[in-house]
Motif scaffolding. Structure first.
Motif, PDB file in Angstrom:
ATOM      1  N   GLY A  18      -2.363  65.862   3.794  1.00 31.90           N
ATOM      2  CA  GLY A  18      -3.498  65.434   2.998  1.00 31.90           C
ATOM      3  C   GLY A  18      -4.126  64.146   3.501  1.00 31.90           C
ATOM      4  N   VAL A  19      -4.164  64.003   4.815  1.00 30.55           N
ATOM      5  CA  VAL A  19      -4.783  62.806   5.409  1.00 30.55           C
ATOM      6  C   VAL A  19      -5.789  63.248   6.468  1.00 30.55           C
ATOM      7  CG1 VAL A  19      -2.675  61.475   5.067  1.00 30.55           C
ATOM      8  CG2 VAL A  19      -3.100  62.579   7.261  1.00 30.55           C
ATOM      9  N   ALA A  20      -6.446  62.277   7.060  1.00 26.26           N
ATOM     10  CA  ALA A  20      -7.440  62.600   8.079  1.00 26.26           C
ATOM     11  C   ALA A  20      -6.786  62.793   9.438  1.00 26.26           C
ATOM     12  CB  ALA A  20      -8.484  61.505   8.172  1.00 26.26           C
ATOM     13  N   LEU A  21      -7.521  63.480  10.290  1.00 28.91           N
ATOM     14  CA  LEU A  21      -7.046  63.777  11.644  1.00 28.91           C
ATOM     15  C   LEU A  21      -6.652  62.504  12.389  1.00 28.91           C
ATOM     16  CD1 LEU A  21      -6.770  66.293  13.321  1.00 28.91           C
ATOM     17  CD2 LEU A  21      -9.100  65.966  14.131  1.00 28.91           C
ATOM     18  N   GLY A  22      -7.544  61.525  12.329  1.00 29.16           N
ATOM     19  CA  GLY A  22      -7.310  60.280  13.058  1.00 29.16           C
ATOM     20  C   GLY A  22      -6.031  59.588  12.634  1.00 29.16           C
ATOM     21  N   THR A  23      -5.697  59.727  11.379  1.00 29.11           N
ATOM     22  CA  THR A  23      -4.480  59.086  10.875  1.00 29.11           C
ATOM     23  C   THR A  23      -3.250  59.704  11.525  1.00 29.11           C
ATOM     24  OG1 THR A  23      -5.657  58.850   8.788  1.00 29.11           O
ATOM     25  CG2 THR A  23      -3.290  58.420   8.777  1.00 29.11           C
ATOM     26  N   VAL A  24      -3.264  61.005  11.661  1.00 27.29           N
ATOM     27  CA  VAL A  24      -2.146  61.679  12.312  1.00 27.29           C
ATOM     28  C   VAL A  24      -2.014  61.186  13.749  1.00 27.29           C
ATOM     29  CG1 VAL A  24      -1.188  63.890  13.001  1.00 27.29           C
ATOM     30  CG2 VAL A  24      -2.489  63.712  10.881  1.00 27.29           C
ATOM     31  N   SER A  25      -3.146  61.085  14.407  1.00 22.96           N
ATOM     32  CA  SER A  25      -3.138  60.616  15.785  1.00 22.96           C
ATOM     33  C   SER A  25      -2.474  59.248  15.887  1.00 22.96           C
ATOM     34  CB  SER A  25      -4.571  60.552  16.319  1.00 22.96           C
ATOM     35  OG  SER A  25      -4.596  59.975  17.595  1.00 22.96           O
ATOM     36  N   LYS A  26      -2.841  58.373  14.945  1.00 21.20           N
ATOM     37  CA  LYS A  26      -2.266  57.028  14.970  1.00 21.20           C
ATOM     38  C   LYS A  26      -0.761  57.065  14.774  1.00 21.20           C
ATOM     39  CE  LYS A  26      -6.279  54.411  13.436  1.00 21.20           C
ATOM     40  NZ  LYS A  26      -6.941  54.090  12.153  1.00 21.20           N
ATOM     41  N   VAL A  27      -0.313  57.860  13.838  1.00 23.20           N
ATOM     42  CA  VAL A  27       1.123  57.949  13.598  1.00 23.20           C
ATOM     43  C   VAL A  27       1.833  58.433  14.855  1.00 23.20           C
ATOM     44  CG1 VAL A  27       2.922  59.172  12.322  1.00 23.20           C
ATOM     45  CG2 VAL A  27       0.890  58.331  11.132  1.00 23.20           C
ATOM     46  N   VAL A  28       1.278  59.475  15.454  1.00 21.80           N
ATOM     47  CA  VAL A  28       1.895  60.045  16.647  1.00 21.80           C
ATOM     48  C   VAL A  28       1.979  59.003  17.766  1.00 21.80           C
ATOM     49  CG1 VAL A  28       1.558  61.698  18.512  1.00 21.80           C
ATOM     50  CG2 VAL A  28       1.279  62.411  16.130  1.00 21.80           C
ATOM     51  N   ASN A  29       0.953  58.182  17.874  1.00 24.48           N
ATOM     52  CA  ASN A  29       0.915  57.202  18.955  1.00 24.48           C
ATOM     53  C   ASN A  29       1.511  55.854  18.560  1.00 24.48           C
ATOM     54  OD1 ASN A  29      -0.838  59.340  19.712  1.00 24.48           O
ATOM     55  ND2 ASN A  29      -1.640  58.010  21.309  1.00 24.48           N
ATOM     56  N   LEU A  31       0.544  53.722  16.377  1.00 25.48           N
ATOM     57  CA  LEU A  31      -0.413  52.660  16.045  1.00 25.48           C
ATOM     58  C   LEU A  31      -0.256  52.296  14.570  1.00 25.48           C
ATOM     59  CD1 LEU A  31      -3.430  54.139  18.012  1.00 25.48           C
ATOM     60  CD2 LEU A  31      -2.037  52.159  18.629  1.00 25.48           C
ATOM     61  N   PRO A  32      -0.679  51.081  14.213  1.00 26.16           N
ATOM     62  CA  PRO A  32      -0.483  50.623  12.834  1.00 26.16           C
ATOM     63  C   PRO A  32      -1.190  51.530  11.836  1.00 26.16           C
ATOM     64  CG  PRO A  32      -1.982  49.171  14.029  1.00 26.16           C
ATOM     65  CD  PRO A  32      -1.348  50.069  15.037  1.00 26.16           C
ATOM     66  N   VAL A  33      -0.483  51.851  10.785  1.00 24.40           N
ATOM     67  CA  VAL A  33      -1.022  52.741   9.759  1.00 24.40           C
ATOM     68  C   VAL A  33      -0.262  52.456   8.462  1.00 24.40           C
ATOM     69  CG1 VAL A  33       0.532  54.720   9.976  1.00 24.40           C
ATOM     70  CG2 VAL A  33      -1.893  55.097   9.543  1.00 24.40           C
ATOM     71  N   GLY A  34      -0.923  52.616   7.343  1.00 26.35           N
ATOM     72  CA  GLY A  34      -0.296  52.311   6.059  1.00 26.35           C
ATOM     73  C   GLY A  34       1.033  53.021   5.877  1.00 26.35           C
ATOM     74  N   GLU A  35       1.993  52.316   5.311  1.00 28.69           N
ATOM     75  CA  GLU A  35       3.359  52.814   5.229  1.00 28.69           C
ATOM     76  C   GLU A  35       3.430  54.163   4.500  1.00 28.69           C
ATOM     77  OE1 GLU A  35       7.091  52.894   6.408  1.00 28.69           O
ATOM     78  OE2 GLU A  35       5.518  51.497   6.992  1.00 28.69           O
ATOM     79  N   ASN A  36       2.749  54.253   3.371  1.00 27.34           N
ATOM     80  CA  ASN A  36       2.790  55.490   2.598  1.00 27.34           C
ATOM     81  C   ASN A  36       2.169  56.656   3.369  1.00 27.34           C
ATOM     82  OD1 ASN A  36       0.645  53.765   2.378  1.00 27.34           O
ATOM     83  ND2 ASN A  36      -0.018  54.499   0.366  1.00 27.34           N
ATOM     84  N   TYR A  37       1.127  56.355   4.126  1.00 22.98           N
ATOM     85  CA  TYR A  37       0.511  57.385   4.966  1.00 22.98           C
ATOM     86  C   TYR A  37       1.497  57.848   6.032  1.00 22.98           C
ATOM     87  CZ  TYR A  37      -4.123  56.773   2.986  1.00 22.98           C
ATOM     88  OH  TYR A  37      -5.182  56.761   2.138  1.00 22.98           O
TER      89      TYR A  37
END
Lengths: 331, 331
Positions: A18-29, A31-37
DNA sequence: CGCGTTTCACGAAACGTTACATGAAATTTC
DNA sequence: GAAATTTCATGTAACGTTTCGTGAAACGCG
């Protein structure tokens, strides 16, 4: 999960979490992203067994996590060792290794470089024999044993010290008259320093020495003739030989055997490389051992280095001496 | 040419040739296209020095022109030979080889399979030791020496015939009492057939035989003890030994040497694999030679085969016998 | 409490190919 | 000679990422 047949993509993960595409990319790489995300995305990745598609990644980011390695072959123990340790070093950094065997063939080498160009590997590590290889200027290139110019780092053993060491060992073993045998390209490459190191080592220890140097195309018979010329009354003129590679040393030993010359009783032989049977057992002959693991690590380090300015033109690594056979000096 | 910095793409070629993008794609892929168009496009490709971007290709077409090869290492001459010939066979078909050394480590093997999954290679060729390896079902997988089920082709030497051949050779050499030595996994894999082949060969030639079988974890000392048990009054009970690999044969020879047992005068030894020094010279010991080149060719053939139905579950290739050392039977 | 600032997820636009539907031109058929 | 058929270049829509501009929410400050 809608579709079973095709592998899950980032879009699937995004939908699942339930998140945006870019957010997944950040997690995979990473990169900083909100903890809950992050937690939600990681759960979705786990659940869907998502794996990044490195071709899409390579296309977009021009970072492919793969390095091409050019070697003449894998059956020469020295090359085999290099291949193994390069693989290990690359794997440690989660890089893949594209292995290319060139069979000493300059055209083949260029072909491979071209082939690899299309593949947009992140770097190339090459032990090559083509003096005027054209490499993609924007792909980091590191050579083993071949100095090709200031922009292209070259990693090698301390070949000069190795040559010196060979001379010293022969002197220590009581040799009085020795010879240096070389076959190989006449290019100005690092292994050529074995010769000057040996010469100086002989001079320092007041050892009589002679040189027999064949070029790449020359038939091996050149050495047989040379040895026969120096063979009088069932005895060889030399009591020590330094061969430029273990491979050569091995062949020379066979020739000597057929001549009835005993190694090491009649003549001491020292090779170069540190070739061992089955990678662990005994050395094929007494030898100057190249630090293949350190060479491999250094190559990988240099080829993956971000800051091109820091790349040194030449790195020499220390060699060591090892006795051949099962026991010691008495090989 | 508008931009110098970045590599030319199909779009650039299309613009240069004054044709559509799709037309360039067809020319590049050898699909039918009008002769005059083809010429124009080829000229543009030449002029711009265009190279296809295989990551874009891989992304779109899921055809990456690369195959992953899993081997324990590259320094065992048998594996080295396989790696070399696999590379050659793949290169002939313009495929790249991703080499993965697994060091016999099952976890490592699975890791590599996973890693390779992301990379969407066109196929995997594996000589592995993990009995329950999970492979991507939609990536063609071919094994060497490991039968893993009907869907996964296995390429191997004719190990049974090899075992038989070893028995016959020992009988021909005049042996009366022989032994079979094996170290390795206890999995039901192809090389296990060497044992039954050898047993039947011994029975056929009325050779007395004994077995000494160690499992993977077991210490090598097991063999030393075994040999010592059969060593009385400076003489070995056996006059012939069949070792399951050349590597083992090599180690056994060293043990025998230290016991004062002479090879081949006191005992004949036959190994398996066809390991040679430096890939060309003499065989390390008398041996049953595996046809590495044929194995490699067959693996590549099978892994790239379009029609999955035609893939045979098991392919056995003929072995041959070779004498060790420089000369003949006299090792 | 309201304004300016920072933070950060979002979603769209590439990256360079291939594949497919489209329609124009060339060819065949009666 | 017109209609039906074939041929074939065209252009567009994916493929699965990363990157970057956008804007909403959260925060700090006077």
């Amino acid at each position: 999960m809608k579709k079973m047949s095709t592998a899950p993509t980032m879009k699937d993960v995004a939908r699942e979490a339930g998140v945006a595409l870019g957010t997944v990319s950040k997690v995979v790489n990473g990169l900083p992203v909100g903890e809950n995300y992050r937690i939600r995305v990681e759960a979705a990745i786990e659940k869907l067994d998502y794996q990044v598609n490195s071709y899409a990644q390579g296309l977009k980011a021009s970072r492919t996590h793969s390095v091409a390695v050019l070697l003449p072959n894998t059956f020469n123990p020295f090359f085999a060792d290099l291949a193994y340790h390069l693989n290990l070093a690359l794997q440690k950094r989660r890089y893949k290794m594209l292995l290319c065997c060139t069979a000493f063939n300059p055209t083949e080498e260029q072909e491979y470089i071209n082939m690899v160009r299309q593949n947009k590997v992140d770097g190339i590590i090459g032990l090559t024999y083509n003096p005027d290889l054209v490499v993609e200027p924007d792909t980091p290139y590191v050579t083993i044993d071949r100095y090709m110019g200031p922009g292209i780092p070259c990693v090698a053993s301390d070949n000069y010290a190795g040559g010196q060491m060979a001379a010293e060992k022969l002197a220590d073993l009581g040799c009085k008259k020795v010879a240096f045998l070389r076959i190989g390209s006449s290019l100005t490459n690092e292994p050529n320093k074995r010769r000057s190191g040996f010469e100086n080592g002989c001079l320092a220890r007041q050892l009589n020495y002679e040189m027999k140097i064949l070029d790449d195309g020359d038939p091996f018979d050149g050495f047989v003739d040379f040895l026969k010329e120096h063979f009088h009354g069932g005895k060889l003129d030399f009591d020590g030989l330094f061969c430029v590679t273990d491979n050569l040393a091995f062949q020379i030993m066979k020739v000597l055997e057929s001549m009835g010359v005993k190694v090491p009783e009649d003549v001491q032989i020292i090779g170069f490389d540190g070739a061992r049977m089955f990678g662990d057992g005994s050395y094929v002959c007494s030898t100057i051992v190249q630090p293949t693991e350190a060479i491999a690590e250094m190559c990988v380090e240099l080829v993956l280095m971000d800051n091109a300015i820091l790349r040194p033109p030449l790195v020499c690594l220390p060699v060591s001496y090892a006795c051949g056979g099962t026991t010691n000096e008495s090989m």
